[in-house]
Design a protein around this motif. Structure first.
Motif, PDB file in Angstrom:
ATOM      1  N   THR A 112       5.837  -9.478  -4.743  1.00 61.32           N
ATOM      2  CA  THR A 112       4.593  -9.888  -5.398  1.00 61.32           C
ATOM      3  C   THR A 112       4.438 -11.405  -5.418  1.00 61.32           C
ATOM      4  OG1 THR A 112       5.516 -10.012  -7.652  1.00 61.32           O
ATOM      5  CG2 THR A 112       4.712  -7.853  -6.905  1.00 61.32           C
ATOM      6  N   ARG A 113       5.504 -12.120  -5.268  1.00 61.05           N
ATOM      7  CA  ARG A 113       5.457 -13.590  -5.204  1.00 61.05           C
ATOM      8  C   ARG A 113       5.400 -14.089  -3.769  1.00 61.05           C
ATOM      9  NH1 ARG A 113       6.108 -17.449  -2.945  1.00 61.05           N
ATOM     10  NH2 ARG A 113       7.333 -19.317  -3.369  1.00 61.05           N
ATOM     11  N   GLU A 114       6.230 -13.535  -2.891  1.00 56.47           N
ATOM     12  CA  GLU A 114       6.393 -14.077  -1.547  1.00 56.47           C
ATOM     13  C   GLU A 114       5.182 -13.834  -0.654  1.00 56.47           C
ATOM     14  OE1 GLU A 114       9.959 -12.137  -0.424  1.00 56.47           O
ATOM     15  OE2 GLU A 114      11.265 -13.520  -1.539  1.00 56.47           O
ATOM     16  N   VAL A 115       4.388 -12.805  -0.953  1.00 56.85           N
ATOM     17  CA  VAL A 115       3.236 -12.506  -0.115  1.00 56.85           C
ATOM     18  C   VAL A 115       2.261 -13.684  -0.061  1.00 56.85           C
ATOM     19  CG1 VAL A 115       1.897 -11.425  -1.981  1.00 56.85           C
ATOM     20  CG2 VAL A 115       1.479 -10.757   0.398  1.00 56.85           C
ATOM     21  N   PRO A 138      -0.585  -7.977 -12.309  1.00 60.90           N
ATOM     22  CA  PRO A 138      -0.078  -7.302 -13.511  1.00 60.90           C
ATOM     23  C   PRO A 138       0.049  -5.793 -13.321  1.00 60.90           C
ATOM     24  CG  PRO A 138      -1.686  -8.947 -14.129  1.00 60.90           C
ATOM     25  CD  PRO A 138      -1.738  -8.846 -12.626  1.00 60.90           C
ATOM     26  N   THR A 139      -0.902  -5.194 -12.594  1.00 66.38           N
ATOM     27  CA  THR A 139      -0.808  -3.756 -12.317  1.00 66.38           C
ATOM     28  C   THR A 139       0.397  -3.461 -11.436  1.00 66.38           C
ATOM     29  OG1 THR A 139      -3.190  -3.427 -12.536  1.00 66.38           O
ATOM     30  CG2 THR A 139      -1.971  -1.777 -11.268  1.00 66.38           C
ATOM     31  N   ALA A 140       0.609  -4.289 -10.413  1.00 62.86           N
ATOM     32  CA  ALA A 140       1.747  -4.077  -9.509  1.00 62.86           C
ATOM     33  C   ALA A 140       3.069  -4.174 -10.254  1.00 62.86           C
ATOM     34  CB  ALA A 140       1.699  -5.099  -8.373  1.00 62.86           C
ATOM     35  N   VAL A 141       3.190  -5.160 -11.135  1.00 59.90           N
ATOM     36  CA  VAL A 141       4.434  -5.324 -11.899  1.00 59.90           C
ATOM     37  C   VAL A 141       4.646  -4.141 -12.846  1.00 59.90           C
ATOM     38  CG1 VAL A 141       5.608  -6.750 -13.618  1.00 59.90           C
ATOM     39  CG2 VAL A 141       4.417  -7.828 -11.700  1.00 59.90           C
ATOM     40  N   GLU A 142       3.563  -3.673 -13.455  1.00 55.98           N
ATOM     41  CA  GLU A 142       3.668  -2.496 -14.326  1.00 55.98           C
ATOM     42  C   GLU A 142       4.085  -1.264 -13.518  1.00 55.98           C
ATOM     43  OE1 GLU A 142       3.550   0.393 -17.268  1.00 55.98           O
ATOM     44  OE2 GLU A 142       3.824  -1.784 -17.351  1.00 55.98           O
ATOM     45  N   GLN A 143       3.552  -1.114 -12.328  1.00 55.14           N
ATOM     46  CA  GLN A 143       3.946   0.010 -11.471  1.00 55.14           C
ATOM     47  C   GLN A 143       5.438  -0.063 -11.143  1.00 55.14           C
ATOM     48  OE1 GLN A 143       1.217  -0.686  -8.256  1.00 55.14           O
ATOM     49  NE2 GLN A 143      -0.263   0.823  -8.990  1.00 55.14           N
ATOM     50  N   TYR A 144       5.917  -1.277 -10.858  1.00 53.05           N
ATOM     51  CA  TYR A 144       7.340  -1.419 -10.542  1.00 53.05           C
ATOM     52  C   TYR A 144       8.204  -1.108 -11.757  1.00 53.05           C
ATOM     53  CZ  TYR A 144      11.709  -3.365  -8.819  1.00 53.05           C
ATOM     54  OH  TYR A 144      13.025  -3.534  -8.435  1.00 53.05           O
ATOM     55  N   ARG A 145       7.727  -1.473 -12.956  1.00 51.39           N
ATOM     56  CA  ARG A 145       8.466  -1.120 -14.175  1.00 51.39           C
ATOM     57  C   ARG A 145       8.596   0.398 -14.281  1.00 51.39           C
ATOM     58  NH1 ARG A 145       7.656   0.880 -18.903  1.00 51.39           N
ATOM     59  NH2 ARG A 145       5.405   1.020 -18.588  1.00 51.39           N
ATOM     60  N   GLN A 146       7.534   1.126 -13.964  1.00 55.03           N
ATOM     61  CA  GLN A 146       7.580   2.584 -13.997  1.00 55.03           C
ATOM     62  C   GLN A 146       8.603   3.121 -12.990  1.00 55.03           C
ATOM     63  OE1 GLN A 146       3.564   3.796 -13.190  1.00 55.03           O
ATOM     64  NE2 GLN A 146       2.734   2.828 -15.039  1.00 55.03           N
ATOM     65  N   THR A 147       8.655   2.498 -11.823  1.00 59.75           N
ATOM     66  CA  THR A 147       9.623   2.915 -10.805  1.00 59.75           C
ATOM     67  C   THR A 147      11.051   2.683 -11.283  1.00 59.75           C
ATOM     68  OG1 THR A 147       8.101   2.561  -8.963  1.00 59.75           O
ATOM     69  CG2 THR A 147      10.448   2.451  -8.457  1.00 59.75           C
ATOM     70  N   MET A 148      11.297   1.528 -11.884  1.00 61.36           N
ATOM     71  CA  MET A 148      12.647   1.255 -12.397  1.00 61.36           C
ATOM     72  C   MET A 148      13.026   2.244 -13.497  1.00 61.36           C
ATOM     73  SD  MET A 148      13.233  -2.867 -12.395  1.00 61.36           S
ATOM     74  CE  MET A 148      11.810  -3.252 -13.423  1.00 61.36           C
ATOM     75  N   GLU A 149      12.092   2.566 -14.366  1.00 63.18           N
ATOM     76  CA  GLU A 149      12.385   3.535 -15.424  1.00 63.18           C
ATOM     77  C   GLU A 149      12.698   4.909 -14.837  1.00 63.18           C
ATOM     78  OE1 GLU A 149       9.097   3.471 -18.102  1.00 63.18           O
ATOM     79  OE2 GLU A 149       9.827   1.699 -19.188  1.00 63.18           O
ATOM     80  N   THR A 150      11.983   5.288 -13.791  1.00 61.59           N
ATOM     81  CA  THR A 150      12.246   6.564 -13.130  1.00 61.59           C
ATOM     82  C   THR A 150      13.639   6.570 -12.507  1.00 61.59           C
ATOM     83  OG1 THR A 150       9.893   6.913 -12.676  1.00 61.59           O
ATOM     84  CG2 THR A 150      11.455   8.147 -11.324  1.00 61.59           C
ATOM     85  N   ASP A 151      14.003   5.458 -11.863  1.00 65.59           N
ATOM     86  CA  ASP A 151      15.333   5.370 -11.254  1.00 65.59           C
ATOM     87  C   ASP A 151      16.440   5.358 -12.311  1.00 65.59           C
ATOM     88  OD1 ASP A 151      14.523   5.470  -8.646  1.00 65.59           O
ATOM     89  OD2 ASP A 151      14.574   3.309  -8.313  1.00 65.59           O
ATOM     90  N   ILE A 152      16.205   4.686 -13.426  1.00 61.82           N
ATOM     91  CA  ILE A 152      17.188   4.673 -14.510  1.00 61.82           C
ATOM     92  C   ILE A 152      17.424   6.092 -15.016  1.00 61.82           C
ATOM     93  CG2 ILE A 152      17.576   3.961 -16.905  1.00 61.82           C
ATOM     94  CD1 ILE A 152      16.127   1.319 -16.151  1.00 61.82           C
ATOM     95  N   ALA A 153      16.330   6.842 -15.178  1.00 65.49           N
ATOM     96  CA  ALA A 153      16.448   8.230 -15.638  1.00 65.49           C
ATOM     97  C   ALA A 153      17.189   9.092 -14.617  1.00 65.49           C
ATOM     98  CB  ALA A 153      15.064   8.808 -15.909  1.00 65.49           C
ATOM     99  N   ALA A 154      17.130   8.697 -13.347  1.00 60.30           N
ATOM    100  CA  ALA A 154      17.799   9.455 -12.286  1.00 60.30           C
ATOM    101  C   ALA A 154      19.229   8.962 -12.041  1.00 60.30           C
ATOM    102  CB  ALA A 154      16.991   9.367 -10.993  1.00 60.30           C
TER     103      ALA A 154
END
Length: 200
Positions: A112-115, A138-154
């Motif tokens: 999200t920064r390097e692009v 902000p939407t992209a960062v929130e989406q990534y937070r959801q992905t990290m939470e999903t991976d943590i749960a897994a």
């Protein structure tokens, strides 16, 4: 099905590769910008679990097509083998969570920064693409937070030291990089960029 029938129904490696690049660019605008593929600069990659799932589905579907692809010469055969090897590695990295893991070198947050380093700034339209992408961050960062939470749960949590270090990187970017990025613009587009930088 006979070999003649297979030949008639199979697609060529080049056809499959061209369709893959077009489809992947639409699903991953950040990569499209890195690759110099026009038309995606204002768009943000979906970093949610669904976004990663959609991209890996394309990878696996393409691998299946390559199994029966026609190679019309040695060059196309080599291209097909290289593409298959690369996509298989991409699928393996996805299964291990390595295509989205948080770390200080290369992670979805860094995308999200390097692009912005590769986005052209020669016209007001190009600056407006930057403003549009800034507003979407902000939407992209929130989406990534959801992905990290999903991976943590897994059972795939990021290392705590990586989380702390990336948080510091994010703080520096928000306070310095984005405000400085928009200073080169002028005119009516500047207010759009200032709004985008504040949102990011």
């Amino acid at each position: 099905m006979t070999s003649a029938q297979t030949s008639q129904t199979s697609r060529t490696v080049d056809e499959i590769a061209e369709d893959y690049v077009e489809a992947y660019a639409a699903l991953d605008p950040f990569t499209a910008t890195h690759a110099g593929i026009a038309g995606h600069d204002a768009d943000s990659t979906d970093l949610s679990p669904d976004g990663f799932a959609e991209r890996i589905e394309l990878v696996r579907r393409t691998l299946a097509e390559l199994e029966t692809a026609q190679a019309r010469d040695a060059r196309e055969r080599a291209a097909g083998e290289a593409m298959q090897e690369r996509l298989e590695l991409q699928a393996e990295m996805h299964d291990a969570g390595l295509d989205r893991s948080l770390n200080v070198i290369d992670s979805p947050w860094h995308w999200t920064r390097e692009v912005f380093d590769l986005m052209p700034t020669d016209s007001d339209e190009q600056w407006r693409n930057i403003a549009a992408l800034l507003r979407r961050l902000p939407t992209a960062v929130e989406q990534y937070r959801q992905t990290m939470e999903t991976d943590i749960a897994a059972g795939l949590p990021p290392a705590r030291r990586q989380v702390v270090a990336v948080a510091e990187q994010a703080r520096r970017v928000a306070g310095g990089f984005f405000p400085e990025l928009v200073t080169a613009a002028s005119g009516t587009v500047r207010s759009e960029l200032d709004d985008g930088a504040r949102a990011a």
